[in-house]
Design a protein around this motif. Structure first.
Motif, short mmCIF file in Angstrom:
data_model
loop_
_atom_site.label_atom_id
_atom_site.label_comp_id
_atom_site.label_asym_id
_atom_site.label_seq_id
_atom_site.Cartn_x
_atom_site.Cartn_y
_atom_site.Cartn_z
N HIS A 27 92.18 -25.12 -29.64
CA HIS A 27 90.54 -24.58 -30.43
C HIS A 27 91.33 -23.67 -31.00
O HIS A 27 90.63 -24.43 -32.67
CB HIS A 27 89.91 -23.45 -29.30
CG HIS A 27 88.83 -22.76 -30.53
ND1 HIS A 27 87.56 -22.99 -31.24
CD2 HIS A 27 89.62 -21.79 -30.70
CE1 HIS A 27 87.66 -22.23 -31.55
NE2 HIS A 27 88.52 -21.69 -31.36
N LEU A 30 91.66 -26.99 -33.87
CA LEU A 30 90.90 -26.91 -34.80
C LEU A 30 90.21 -26.12 -35.91
O LEU A 30 90.33 -26.68 -37.39
CB LEU A 30 89.62 -27.52 -33.81
CG LEU A 30 88.60 -27.99 -34.00
CD1 LEU A 30 89.44 -30.13 -34.47
CD2 LEU A 30 87.85 -28.25 -32.87
N ARG A 31 90.56 -24.88 -34.56
CA ARG A 31 90.52 -23.95 -36.01
C ARG A 31 91.69 -23.72 -37.65
O ARG A 31 91.23 -23.56 -38.67
CB ARG A 31 90.67 -22.28 -35.52
CG ARG A 31 89.67 -21.83 -34.66
CD ARG A 31 88.44 -22.24 -35.42
NE ARG A 31 87.94 -20.96 -35.85
CZ ARG A 31 87.38 -20.93 -37.17
NH1 ARG A 31 86.45 -21.79 -37.59
NH2 ARG A 31 86.92 -20.25 -38.00
N GLU A 44 82.65 -28.39 -40.52
CA GLU A 44 82.59 -27.91 -39.36
C GLU A 44 82.11 -28.33 -38.26
O GLU A 44 82.80 -29.01 -37.26
CB GLU A 44 83.53 -26.55 -39.32
CG GLU A 44 84.48 -25.62 -39.49
CD GLU A 44 84.37 -24.54 -39.58
OE1 GLU A 44 84.59 -23.80 -38.51
OE2 GLU A 44 85.09 -23.40 -40.59
N ARG A 45 81.31 -28.01 -37.78
CA ARG A 45 79.93 -28.68 -36.89
C ARG A 45 80.12 -30.50 -36.81
O ARG A 45 80.02 -31.01 -35.62
CB ARG A 45 78.66 -28.46 -36.87
CG ARG A 45 78.53 -27.05 -36.27
CD ARG A 45 77.10 -26.81 -35.96
NE ARG A 45 76.14 -26.89 -38.11
CZ ARG A 45 76.08 -26.09 -38.46
NH1 ARG A 45 77.33 -24.27 -38.14
NH2 ARG A 45 75.85 -25.86 -39.34
N ARG A 48 84.00 -31.29 -35.93
CA ARG A 48 84.08 -30.74 -34.62
C ARG A 48 83.28 -31.38 -33.74
O ARG A 48 83.68 -32.35 -32.83
CB ARG A 48 83.49 -29.59 -34.25
CG ARG A 48 84.25 -28.87 -32.97
CD ARG A 48 84.25 -27.44 -32.75
NE ARG A 48 84.79 -27.07 -33.45
CZ ARG A 48 83.68 -26.02 -34.29
NH1 ARG A 48 82.15 -26.33 -34.80
NH2 ARG A 48 84.56 -25.70 -35.17
N HIS A 52 85.30 -34.60 -31.56
CA HIS A 52 84.52 -34.51 -30.00
C HIS A 52 84.56 -35.78 -29.27
O HIS A 52 84.34 -36.49 -28.50
CB HIS A 52 83.73 -33.27 -29.57
CG HIS A 52 84.41 -31.91 -29.45
ND1 HIS A 52 85.16 -31.43 -28.55
CD2 HIS A 52 84.17 -31.67 -30.65
CE1 HIS A 52 85.55 -30.66 -28.86
NE2 HIS A 52 84.83 -30.82 -30.05
#
Length: 114
Positions: A27, A30-31, A44-45, A48, A52
């Motif tokens: 996390h 990724l941030r 970002e979504r 992400r 994934h």
């Protein structure tokens, strides 16, 4: 300067996709990447989701490749080294490595489109 950021981002992506770190560390990576890319919440979504998806594909590939370890071990433990079996096992391993590289390449290309 952008090459340094790109290189660091690639390292973070590889670490995140490797899946060997704890969730918290993934996390944070990724941030960090999202902050460095100055991504909007929608980006970002999407990023992400791409990461994934790539993780899932690599996890499945790793699961499929487990039988190769046994096969390669059987070839190496034989009384004599069978060149044809060794070449077949080597080709299968090479195929899995190329598949993993393709997954990473597609993910980076898709990320770059954002």
């Amino acid at each position: 300067m952008s090459h340094i950021i790109f290189g660091a981002a690639m390292l973070v992506i590889a670490a995140v996709l490797a899946g060997k770190h704890h969730h918290f560390q993934r996390h944070l990576g990724l941030r960090w990447l999202m902050r460095r890319l100055d991504a909007s919440p929608a980006q970002e979504r999407a990023l992400r989701d791409l990461i994934h998806s790539a993780q899932d594909q690599l996890r499945e590939l790793r699961h499929d490749a487990r039988s190769l370890r046994q096969e390669l071990g059987d070839v190496l433990r034989g009384a004599t080294l069978d060149d044809s079996r060794m070449a077949a096992a080597e080709a299968k391993v090479g195929s899995k490595v190329r598949d993993a590289a393709d997954i990473l390449r597609r993910t980076v290309v898709q990320m770059h489109e954002f």
